[in-house]
Each structure stands twice: as structure tokens, then as C-alpha cells.
Motif scaffolding. Structure first.
Motif, short mmCIF file in Angstrom:
data_model
loop_
_atom_site.label_atom_id
_atom_site.label_comp_id
_atom_site.label_asym_id
_atom_site.label_seq_id
_atom_site.Cartn_x
_atom_site.Cartn_y
_atom_site.Cartn_z
N LEU A 25 -0.66 6.88 -14.54
CA LEU A 25 -0.52 6.15 -13.13
C LEU A 25 -1.25 6.59 -12.03
O LEU A 25 -1.90 5.74 -11.27
CB LEU A 25 1.03 6.59 -12.82
N ARG A 26 -1.54 8.02 -11.96
CA ARG A 26 -2.56 8.26 -10.79
C ARG A 26 -3.90 7.66 -10.91
O ARG A 26 -4.42 7.35 -9.94
CB ARG A 26 -2.40 9.88 -10.73
N LYS A 27 -4.39 7.67 -11.86
CA LYS A 27 -5.67 7.29 -12.13
C LYS A 27 -5.78 5.52 -12.18
O LYS A 27 -6.68 5.02 -11.60
CB LYS A 27 -6.34 7.48 -13.86
N SER A 28 -4.46 4.95 -12.56
CA SER A 28 -4.37 3.58 -12.26
C SER A 28 -4.30 3.33 -10.98
O SER A 28 -5.10 2.17 -10.34
CB SER A 28 -3.13 3.15 -13.06
N ILE A 29 -4.05 3.99 -10.11
CA ILE A 29 -3.69 3.84 -8.63
C ILE A 29 -5.04 3.86 -8.26
O ILE A 29 -5.70 3.04 -7.15
CB ILE A 29 -2.73 4.90 -7.98
N LEU A 67 -0.61 -13.75 6.67
CA LEU A 67 0.56 -13.93 5.94
C LEU A 67 -0.10 -13.84 4.44
O LEU A 67 0.42 -13.25 3.43
CB LEU A 67 1.60 -14.49 6.20
N ALA A 68 -0.87 -14.85 4.25
CA ALA A 68 -1.66 -15.37 2.96
C ALA A 68 -2.31 -13.97 2.53
O ALA A 68 -2.12 -13.50 1.33
CB ALA A 68 -2.25 -16.41 2.83
N ILE A 69 -3.01 -13.11 3.34
CA ILE A 69 -3.77 -12.12 3.13
C ILE A 69 -2.83 -11.05 2.41
O ILE A 69 -2.91 -10.47 1.46
CB ILE A 69 -4.78 -11.42 4.09
N GLU A 70 -1.74 -10.89 3.38
CA GLU A 70 -0.76 -9.56 2.91
C GLU A 70 0.12 -10.00 1.66
O GLU A 70 0.16 -9.12 0.74
CB GLU A 70 0.31 -9.53 4.14
N GLU A 71 0.55 -11.41 1.52
CA GLU A 71 1.10 -11.67 0.30
C GLU A 71 0.50 -11.65 -0.89
O GLU A 71 0.86 -10.99 -1.99
CB GLU A 71 1.72 -13.13 0.41
N TRP A 72 -0.73 -11.92 -1.00
CA TRP A 72 -1.81 -11.72 -2.06
C TRP A 72 -2.20 -10.31 -2.51
O TRP A 72 -2.22 -9.61 -3.73
CB TRP A 72 -2.97 -12.90 -2.00
N PHE A 73 -2.36 -9.50 -1.41
CA PHE A 73 -2.48 -8.05 -1.68
C PHE A 73 -1.38 -7.50 -2.20
O PHE A 73 -1.44 -6.85 -3.08
CB PHE A 73 -2.72 -7.49 -0.25
N TYR A 74 0.02 -7.75 -1.79
CA TYR A 74 1.18 -7.17 -2.36
C TYR A 74 1.55 -7.73 -3.69
O TYR A 74 2.30 -6.90 -4.43
CB TYR A 74 2.33 -7.35 -1.24
N LEU A 75 0.94 -8.80 -3.87
CA LEU A 75 1.07 -9.23 -5.39
C LEU A 75 -0.12 -8.66 -6.43
O LEU A 75 0.21 -7.99 -7.54
CB LEU A 75 1.08 -10.75 -5.19
N ILE A 120 -1.79 -5.76 -6.09
CA ILE A 120 -1.89 -4.24 -6.18
C ILE A 120 -1.02 -3.81 -7.28
O ILE A 120 -1.47 -3.38 -8.30
CB ILE A 120 -1.48 -3.74 -4.79
N PRO A 121 0.34 -4.24 -7.20
CA PRO A 121 1.11 -3.80 -8.55
C PRO A 121 0.56 -4.33 -9.80
O PRO A 121 0.86 -3.75 -10.80
CB PRO A 121 2.63 -4.18 -8.16
N ILE A 122 0.10 -5.76 -9.81
CA ILE A 122 -0.50 -6.11 -11.26
C ILE A 122 -1.51 -5.30 -11.52
O ILE A 122 -1.59 -4.89 -12.85
CB ILE A 122 -0.79 -7.57 -11.09
N SER A 123 -2.40 -5.06 -10.58
CA SER A 123 -3.74 -4.25 -10.87
C SER A 123 -3.22 -2.81 -11.56
O SER A 123 -3.69 -2.18 -12.49
CB SER A 123 -4.46 -4.07 -9.80
N ILE A 124 -2.36 -2.18 -10.76
CA ILE A 124 -1.92 -0.85 -11.31
C ILE A 124 -1.17 -0.74 -12.51
O ILE A 124 -1.37 -0.07 -13.31
CB ILE A 124 -0.88 -0.12 -10.13
N PHE A 125 -0.53 -2.00 -12.63
CA PHE A 125 0.44 -2.00 -13.85
C PHE A 125 -0.79 -2.26 -15.17
O PHE A 125 -0.86 -1.64 -16.40
CB PHE A 125 1.14 -3.23 -13.88
#
Length: 186
Positions: free
Chosen positions: A68-72, A45-53, A55-60
Motif C-alpha cells: 500500500l505505501r509504495k502504491s500511494i 468541480l470536474a477537476i476535483e471529481e476526476w481527481f477523487y476518482l 487516485i483510489p483507482i491508481s492506488i488500487f
């Protein structure tokens, strides 16, 4: 849920220290070390939660510099590279913990392949769709190879550096077929 377990543990386990639950509330119990004894199942659960936190921060963050596409893409590349580099570094120093797969820093690459699949299915849908059978065959071959290697060449090097990416790539190859599979009459 963690608080409920902690309260029950405090009631039924004499001398149970409530302070050990604080890292669990923020999913920090296994960022860089193995999960302590309390609520051992929480590692995934910790691995998933940190991942889901993250990823959007990195893309942002990348979106300030790129579209956006290059950011992803940059986020996917970084997450695919960072965990294997950390694992290999720890492995080469002989500092990789025995149950390293439960540590957040060593596992971000396993989930990011799903994001790569989502990216390909959205931005390269025709290619994703038209190559689904080729990727299915490749995925099955990779899964069989992965199983063979994990049985007959199950060395510490394989476990630390090849096992997780190999399996994740095999599953990624099967997803185009499954994402386009239709069952009649349902």
C-alpha cells in the motif's frame, strides 16, 4: 444541479439544446478542452471529481504489484509528473489554450500535493511534526517568492510550467504547522 439548470435554461432560453448537458453529468465537459459556455463554473468541480476518482483507482491498481505505501507513493509521483509534462509539451508546441487551468488533464498535480501531505503526516508523523516550524518558514518564503515571480516574471512559460506547482508546494510546506496548531480554550 446540472439537470435543474438545464431544465430552467430550456424553459427560459429559446432553442436551448439539452444534449449539451450530457458531458456535465459525467464531469467530462473539460477533460481535454476548456469548459463550454453552459455552467462555466463547473470546471473546478470536474477537476476535483476526476481527481477523487482516479487516485483510489491508481492506488488500487498499483496495489496488485506493490504494498500500500509504495502504491500511494507511485500514484503521487505519477500525478505530480503527468500534468506538468502535458502542460510543458502543449506549451512547447504553442498549443496551450489561454484558459488551460480549467482543463482536467492540466491540473491533477495541484491537488496531489495535498495527498503527499496526508501521506507524510500519517507515515512520517514525527518528521512532519518536528519540522513544522522549518516548513512554515520555507512555505512563507516560497509564497512570497511565488507572488514576486507571478507579478514580475509573469511570462507564458511561468504561467504554464511553474505557477501551479510552485504555489502548491508553498502551501504544502505551511500545512504541517497548521495541522498541529492548537488554539487554547476551544
Amino acid at each position: 444541479f446540472v439537470i435543474i439548470i438545464a431544465v430552467i435554461s430550456k424553459i427560459f432560453i429559446e432553442g436551448f439544446p439539452l444534449k449539451i448537458i450530457l458531458p456535465y453529468i459525467f464531469f467530462c465537459q473539460n477533460l481535454f478542452t476548456n469548459t463550454p459556455g453552459f455552467f462555466g463554473e463547473s470546471w473546478s468541480l470536474a477537476i476535483e471529481e476526476w481527481f477523487y476518482l482516479l487516485i483510489p483507482i491508481s492506488i488500487f491498481a498499483f496495489s496488485f504489484f506493490f504494498k500500500l505505501r509504495k502504491s500511494i507513493i507511485f500514484t503521487i509521483i505519477i500525478f505530480i509528473l503527468i500534468s506538468p509534462i502535458i502542460r510543458y509539451h502543449k506549451y512547447s508546441l504553442d498549443e496551450l489554450p489561454p484558459i488551460f487551468y480549467q482543463i482536467v488533464a492540466y491540473r491533477s498535480d495541484s491537488i496531489i500535493y495535498g495527498v503527499l501531505g496526508a501521506y507524510l503526516s500519517i507515515y512520517h508523523h514525527k518528521w512532519w511534526f518536528y519540522n513544522k516550524k522549518k516548513f512554515l518558514i520555507l512555505g512563507i518564503i516560497l509564497l512570497i517568492s511565488w507572488k514576486f515571480l507571478s507579478i514580475y516574471f509573469n511570462t507564458p512559460f511561468f504561467k504554464a510550467n511553474i505557477n501551479f506547482p510552485f504555489f502548491s508546494i508553498a502551501i504544502l510546506c505551511i500545512i504541517p504547522f497548521l495541522s498541529n496548531y492548537k488554539i487554547e480554550n476551544y
